[in-house]
Design a protein around this motif. Structure first.
Motif, short mmCIF file in Angstrom:
data_model
loop_
_atom_site.label_atom_id
_atom_site.label_comp_id
_atom_site.label_asym_id
_atom_site.label_seq_id
_atom_site.Cartn_x
_atom_site.Cartn_y
_atom_site.Cartn_z
N ARG A 227 -9.59 10.40 -7.38
CA ARG A 227 -8.12 10.28 -7.31
C ARG A 227 -7.70 8.84 -7.00
NH1 ARG A 227 -4.92 15.02 -4.30
NH2 ARG A 227 -3.28 14.13 -5.60
N ASN B 249 -2.03 26.90 -5.22
CA ASN B 249 -1.93 26.38 -3.86
C ASN B 249 -1.51 27.48 -2.87
OD1 ASN B 249 -0.21 24.91 -1.64
ND2 ASN B 249 -1.63 23.39 -2.47
N GLU C 53 -5.36 7.94 -9.83
CA GLU C 53 -3.94 8.11 -9.44
C GLU C 53 -3.51 7.12 -8.37
OE1 GLU C 53 -3.37 12.12 -7.94
OE2 GLU C 53 -5.06 12.81 -9.13
N TYR D 288 -15.17 17.11 -1.89
CA TYR D 288 -13.85 16.51 -1.67
C TYR D 288 -13.94 14.98 -1.59
CZ TYR D 288 -10.02 19.82 -1.49
OH TYR D 288 -9.02 20.67 -1.86
N ARG E 171 -12.38 18.58 -7.24
CA ARG E 171 -11.53 19.31 -6.30
C ARG E 171 -11.59 20.81 -6.57
NH1 ARG E 171 -5.49 17.61 -6.50
NH2 ARG E 171 -4.55 19.36 -5.45
N GLU F 249 0.85 -1.21 0.00
CA GLU F 249 0.00 0.00 0.00
C GLU F 249 0.88 1.25 0.00
OE1 GLU F 249 -2.90 2.13 3.16
OE2 GLU F 249 -3.22 -0.02 2.84
N GLN F 250 0.53 2.11 -0.90
CA GLN F 250 1.35 3.31 -1.09
C GLN F 250 0.79 4.46 -0.25
OE1 GLN F 250 1.15 4.72 -5.04
NE2 GLN F 250 2.89 6.11 -4.85
N LEU F 251 1.54 4.88 0.74
CA LEU F 251 1.07 6.00 1.56
C LEU F 251 1.55 7.30 0.95
CD1 LEU F 251 1.26 5.12 5.34
CD2 LEU F 251 -0.71 5.61 3.93
N LYS F 252 0.83 7.69 -0.07
CA LYS F 252 1.24 8.88 -0.82
C LYS F 252 0.40 10.06 -0.33
CE LYS F 252 1.17 10.46 -5.58
NZ LYS F 252 0.21 10.30 -6.64
N HIS F 253 0.97 10.82 0.55
CA HIS F 253 0.18 11.96 1.03
C HIS F 253 0.94 13.26 0.88
CE1 HIS F 253 2.30 10.37 4.51
NE2 HIS F 253 2.28 11.56 5.03
N ASP G 100 -0.72 18.26 -1.50
CA ASP G 100 -1.10 19.13 -2.61
C ASP G 100 -2.55 19.60 -2.49
OD1 ASP G 100 -2.07 16.59 -3.02
OD2 ASP G 100 -1.89 16.68 -5.19
N GLU G 101 -3.30 18.97 -1.59
CA GLU G 101 -4.69 19.42 -1.40
C GLU G 101 -4.74 20.49 -0.32
OE1 GLU G 101 -7.11 16.00 -0.58
OE2 GLU G 101 -7.07 15.35 -2.66
N LEU G 102 -5.79 21.30 -0.40
CA LEU G 102 -5.92 22.37 0.60
C LEU G 102 -6.66 21.83 1.82
CD1 LEU G 102 -6.87 24.95 -2.08
CD2 LEU G 102 -4.85 25.14 -0.65
N ILE H 85 4.17 24.47 -4.19
CA ILE H 85 3.46 23.40 -4.91
C ILE H 85 2.94 23.98 -6.22
CG2 ILE H 85 1.46 21.86 -4.86
CD1 ILE H 85 2.05 21.70 -1.75
N HIS I 91 -4.29 7.37 -5.41
CA HIS I 91 -3.97 8.25 -4.29
C HIS I 91 -4.72 7.77 -3.05
CE1 HIS I 91 -3.27 12.17 -2.30
NE2 HIS I 91 -4.48 12.01 -1.83
N ILE I 92 -3.96 7.54 -1.96
CA ILE I 92 -4.57 7.03 -0.72
C ILE I 92 -4.16 7.93 0.43
CG2 ILE I 92 -4.54 5.13 0.94
CD1 ILE I 92 -4.07 3.25 -1.47
N ASP I 93 -5.12 8.35 1.23
CA ASP I 93 -4.82 9.22 2.38
C ASP I 93 -5.88 8.98 3.46
OD1 ASP I 93 -4.13 11.25 4.12
OD2 ASP I 93 -3.67 12.67 2.53
N TRP I 94 -5.65 7.94 4.27
CA TRP I 94 -6.67 7.50 5.23
C TRP I 94 -7.08 8.58 6.21
CZ3 TRP I 94 -9.67 3.70 4.27
CH2 TRP I 94 -9.22 2.65 3.48
N ASN J 289 -13.83 13.87 -5.01
CA ASN J 289 -12.46 14.05 -5.48
C ASN J 289 -11.56 12.89 -5.05
OD1 ASN J 289 -9.71 15.31 -5.85
ND2 ASN J 289 -9.92 15.59 -3.65
N TRP J 290 -11.74 12.44 -3.79
CA TRP J 290 -10.90 11.34 -3.31
C TRP J 290 -11.21 10.04 -4.03
CZ3 TRP J 290 -12.47 13.48 2.03
CH2 TRP J 290 -11.66 14.58 2.33
#
Lengths: 10, 210
Positions: free
Chosen positions: B168, B59, B172, B161, B5, A1-5, A8-10, B55, B174-177, B164-165
């Protein structure tokens, strides 16, 4: 699992 | 950047402009929770400690706007229109929110560093920052229409949002728990409000709790 954080988001 | 987003961010901007319009037009901050606005200022200041990290122009400009506008709103409420603010309506205990969010951020974070813990704290705090405002609304049982537009735009921003997640995740991976869980809770807190907004305000009626 890629913890890509890149904050870049607000 | 994707459609959800961008629209979400624009709704967030819109919500702040609607709030500023409400205060300037009515020359009053009645019906607005100072505590919620204070929490938003804390959220932006603690989240954007990376303000100098580049960024994109978008941003950076948005971060500056969110920090500056949240502090300006505090100035309007606490100094310029102080007389119109009624603290006896704004009685939610934010100490518990601040304490619980700090504790959670210390335990559940990606990396145990100062900047990262404060960023996580801001994510958790944003999820619950609206509670004093919703509590105030439930105490008074009604709200000015423009105030409900403000709350709708703010809730829509978080709802978008979520989309958006999902977008993403599929495009992509893209993971952000941390952000996902907090964002889902934050959106859920608006569900009652959305329901009444849809039932009443969008049908031309005044916002009143049943």
């Amino acid at each position: 699992e890629q913890l890509k954080h890149e904050k870049d988001e607000l | 950047m994707n459609f959800f987003r961008l629209t979400a961010d624009l709704m967030h901007l819109l919500s702040i402009f609607v709030l500023l319009l409400k205060i300037q037009k009515t020359r009053s901050c009645s019906g607005i929770s100072f505590k919620t606005q204070l929490l938003y200022a804390v959220v932006f200041v603690t989240r954007y400690l990376d303000l100098l990290k580049w960024i994109s122009l978008y941003n950076t400009l948005m971060k500056i706007f969110f920090i500056a506008s949240s502090i300006y709103i505090l100035y309007l409420m606490k100094i310029k229109f102080r007389a119109t603010y009624d603290p006896s309506q704004d009685t939610f205990r934010i100490e518990f929110l601040l304490g619980a969010c700090l504790l959670l951020a210390l335990v559940f974070n990606y990396t145990f560093t100062f900047i990262e813990v404060l960023w996580t704290f801001s994510i958790y705090l944003e999820a619950v920052a609206i509670l004093p405002q919703l509590f105030m609304l439930s105490r008074t049982g009604e709200a000015e229409t423009i105030t409900t537009h403000y709350l709708f735009a703010l809730g829509a921003y978080r709802g978008l949002y979520l989309l958006n997640w999902i977008w993403r995740f599929y495009t992509e991976h893209h993971i952000d728990w941390i952000v996902w869980v907090a964002g889902a809770i934050q959106t859920a807190l608006y569900s009652d409000f959305f329901y009444i907004y849809y039932k009443k305000v969008l049908h031309g009626q005044k916002f009143e709790l049943p």
